[in-house]
Design a protein around this motif. Structure first.
Motif, PDB file in Angstrom:
ATOM      1  N   ASP A 263       1.037 -27.563   2.794  1.00 35.35           N
ATOM      2  CA  ASP A 263       0.115 -28.614   3.222  1.00 35.35           C
ATOM      3  C   ASP A 263       0.272 -28.942   4.703  1.00 35.35           C
ATOM      4  OD1 ASP A 263       2.595 -29.728   3.100  1.00 35.35           O
ATOM      5  OD2 ASP A 263       2.015 -31.507   1.958  1.00 35.35           O
ATOM      6  N   ARG A 264       1.141 -28.215   5.411  1.00 33.85           N
ATOM      7  CA  ARG A 264       1.349 -28.436   6.834  1.00 33.85           C
ATOM      8  C   ARG A 264       2.077 -27.238   7.424  1.00 33.85           C
ATOM      9  NH1 ARG A 264       6.686 -30.029   7.312  1.00 33.85           N
ATOM     10  NH2 ARG A 264       7.642 -30.702   5.352  1.00 33.85           N
ATOM     11  N   LEU A 265       2.137 -27.180   8.748  1.00 30.31           N
ATOM     12  CA  LEU A 265       2.862 -26.130   9.449  1.00 30.31           C
ATOM     13  C   LEU A 265       4.264 -26.622   9.800  1.00 30.31           C
ATOM     14  CD1 LEU A 265       0.401 -24.635  12.100  1.00 30.31           C
ATOM     15  CD2 LEU A 265       1.092 -23.654   9.933  1.00 30.31           C
ATOM     16  N   PRO A 266       5.279 -25.788   9.668  1.00 30.72           N
ATOM     17  CA  PRO A 266       6.599 -26.156  10.198  1.00 30.72           C
ATOM     18  C   PRO A 266       6.559 -26.132  11.726  1.00 30.72           C
ATOM     19  CG  PRO A 266       6.760 -24.373   8.588  1.00 30.72           C
ATOM     20  CD  PRO A 266       5.325 -24.510   8.950  1.00 30.72           C
ATOM     21  N   CYS A 267       7.059 -27.174  12.345  1.00 25.44           N
ATOM     22  CA  CYS A 267       7.055 -27.261  13.801  1.00 25.44           C
ATOM     23  C   CYS A 267       8.108 -26.318  14.378  1.00 25.44           C
ATOM     24  CB  CYS A 267       7.331 -28.704  14.236  1.00 25.44           C
ATOM     25  SG  CYS A 267       7.173 -28.961  16.016  1.00 25.44           S
TER      26      CYS A 267
ATOM     27  N   ALA B 134       8.580 -33.057  11.864  1.00 24.28           N
ATOM     28  CA  ALA B 134       7.708 -32.029  11.283  1.00 24.28           C
ATOM     29  C   ALA B 134       8.388 -30.675  11.193  1.00 24.28           C
ATOM     30  CB  ALA B 134       6.424 -31.903  12.091  1.00 24.28           C
ATOM     31  N   ALA B 135       9.708 -30.609  11.457  1.00 22.10           N
ATOM     32  CA  ALA B 135      10.380 -29.307  11.508  1.00 22.10           C
ATOM     33  C   ALA B 135      10.771 -28.787  10.138  1.00 22.10           C
ATOM     34  CB  ALA B 135      11.627 -29.404  12.393  1.00 22.10           C
ATOM     35  N   ALA B 136      10.876 -29.672   9.129  1.00 22.71           N
ATOM     36  CA  ALA B 136      11.334 -29.236   7.808  1.00 22.71           C
ATOM     37  C   ALA B 136      10.330 -28.280   7.185  1.00 22.71           C
ATOM     38  CB  ALA B 136      11.534 -30.449   6.898  1.00 22.71           C
TER      39      ALA B 136
END
Length: 551
Positions: free
Chosen positions: A233-237, A246-248
């Motif tokens: 549902d998101r991109l890893p930073c 947002a790195a996880a």
């Protein structure tokens, strides 16, 4: 057999022409032998019943041809299809091919462009006209060849013309993978609403990282395509800052891609390698770490001028260089350079070698080390353990650790020439006569697993280093080696030999049932041809109306 084609040749030009005919004639003879092999399978007892099998007579013959020539399943299917067309539908064209006067490329085009012909009289007429024209065909472009054959088909059966308009407008997705760079190109034709939804979704996912992410918006939109595939549902930073929220890595979705790499590629990611969370039913029978092999003493180097070692760069820097904008190649505009200055500046930085080994996707391409290191930032890292001399596991189904090792060792289906992904793990010596251990397990695609299990005449012998010798129904042998042998030879180090418990039957398929087709392969082909001819009907009606003179 082909001596008459090369007799009397003296000059190099004559030999080139003569051996080109020999090559064409040999290809025709090879296709004829393939058709003979299929005819032999159809003539065998019980072949009519096997036509309804999921792995039918055609599949069995393809497996035999693929093993003999180390060809992929798709290539063998195409060759056998054209061999049957030449023998059954185009015998006069086949005779010209047998004389070596035309190439296989032209034969393949003829077989494809005449595939929709159904009327026997029209087919005979086209075969005769083509055979006469092919003796003086000359050099033509691919498009002109298609046009000339289509014109001949159009005169005899307008419904049989192969048209590309519908194929162009058909929706679909194609993925082309470049094994050298670790980059894939995705071509998709979708409905307008689906395209708009994809465009908006890619941008939304691209904006889920923090402002310090080094990638450009286009790079993040490209990464969003992978996030959709993984169900994230998101991109890893990728800012690599300790305070980034947002790195996880997102929760695992429904798709998992397995990549094999050495520890030197993973960097800090290798420190968080996890063991298999699935417990072994019998931990005592699980794989063990192999003993360190003895190394032979290295020979003394001869005295010679030392060559400078290639530059090896920092893998972390190379990984980070994959994100963001590309650095400028030139320090000033191109128009301000002389040719000598341009060559000097372009050669000033020769680049650097990666200090780490490349990785590989199981059943997929090789990935450069920097690409693997970038993937490791958001991947789950597990240690792959070589079984060494561990004893067999006391059960039919291998443990997760053993299954992972076999898949990593084999990479793709072990049938000679097959490059399909592994669907099943199979005991080379059937269980319980053969144990569950690395030296008795191999990966297969579903089709070749069915061939090995059900078709008589096939036998295999597996060795501790993973090599497998296949014997086909004609007694010909082919050897298949583990796919990881080139990049990861340590995975092919010998495992414990196979202790055989009794003598297994020739084919252990008692209690098993071959999956069956809903319709036979021949019926499915007829249905595809009928459907394509029916789709041509509106175009043919318009063509016939336009052909009427206006007076």
């Amino acid at each position: 057999m082909f001596d008459r084609l090369v007799s009397g040749t003296n000059t190099p030009g004559e030999r080139v022409r003569a051996y080109a005919r020999v090559e064409n004639a040999a290809c025709a003879a090879r296709l004829s032998a393939m058709a003979d092999l299929l005819e032999q399978a159809y003539a065998a007892s019980g072949s009519a019943e096997r036509e309804q099998w999921r792995c039918d007579n055609w599949s069995s013959v393809c497996a035999q041809i693929g093993a003999a020539q180390t060809l992929t399943s798709g290539m063998v299917n195409a060759l056998l299809t054209n061999a049957v067309i030449l023998r059954d539908r185009l015998p006069k064209v086949c005779a010209v091919f047998a004389e070596g006067l035309i190439t296989y490329l032209l034969v393949r085009t003829i077989c494809q462009r005449t595939a929709l012909l159904q009327d026997p009289a029209a087919l005979r007429a086209i075969d005769a006209e083509l055979a006469a024209q092919l003796r003086n065909w000359g050099a033509k472009s691919l498009s002109q060849t298609d046009a000339d054959i289509d014109a001949l088909v159009l005169r005899h059966d307008p419904y049989a013309v192969r048209r590309a308009e519908e194929a162009v407008h058909t929706t679909g997705v194609t993925v082309h993978t470049d094994g050298a760079t670790g980059v894939a190109h995705v071509d998709a034709t979708v409905n307008a609403t689906d395209g708009a939804a994809f465009d908006r979704r890619a941008t939304m996912l691209a904006r889920t990282v923090c402002d310090r992410d080094p990638r450009t918006l286009d790079q993040r939109r490209a990464a969003a395509l992978g996030a959709m595939g993984f169900g994230w549902d998101r991109l890893p930073c990728m800012c690599e800052e300790p305070d980034c929220d947002a790195a996880a890595r997102p929760a695992v979705g429904g798709v998992v891609i397995h990549v094999i790499a050495r520890q030197d590629v993973l960097g800090d990611a290798g420190n968080r390698a996890t063991e298999d969370p699935t417990p072994d039913p019998d931990p005592g029978a699980g794989p063990q770490t192999p003993p360190e092999p003895e190394r032979a003493p290295e020979p003394e180097p001869e005295a010679e001028t030392p060559t400078p070692a290639p530059r090896t760069g920092d893998l972390t820097a190379q990984r980070r260089a994959l994100a963001g904008t590309s650095p400028r190649r030139l320090s000033k505009p191109l128009r301000e350079y002389t040719l000598t200055q341009l060559i000097t500046e372009l050669n000033a930085d020769p680049g650097e070698f990666s200090p780490a080994s490349p990785g590989i996707v199981i059943g997929g391409p090789v990935l450069p080390a920097a690409v693997v290191a970038q993937l490791a930032l958001s991947a789950t890292v597990k240690t792959l353990v070589h079984p060494g001399q561990a004893p067999p596991e006391p059960r039919y189904r291998p443990s997760r650790a053993l299954a992972d090792f076999v898949r990593a060792r084999d990479l793709t289906c072990r049938h000679p020439g097959c490059t399909r992904p592994i669907d099943d793990l199979d005991h080379t010596i059937p269980y319980p006569w053969g144990p569950t251990c690395a030296s008795n397990l191999a990966g297969y695609c579903r089709q070749h697993h069915l061939v090995k299990t059900f078709w008589p005449g096939w036998s295999t012998v597996q060795y501790p280093d993973g090599a497998i010798v296949f014997t086909d129904p004609d007694g010909q042998t082919s050897t298949s080696y583990p796919g990881s042998r080139a990049l990861f030879p340590e995975l092919s180090e010998p495992t414990a030999p196979v202790p055989v418990c009794g003598t297994p039957p020739p084919k252990h398929s008692a209690g098993l049932t071959m999956p069956r087709r809903r319709i036979t392969r021949a019926e499915a082909r007829r249905q595809r041809i009928d459907a394509e001819r029916q789709r041509n009907a509106p175009w043919v009606k318009q063509y016939l109306r336009d052909s009427i003179p206006p007076f």
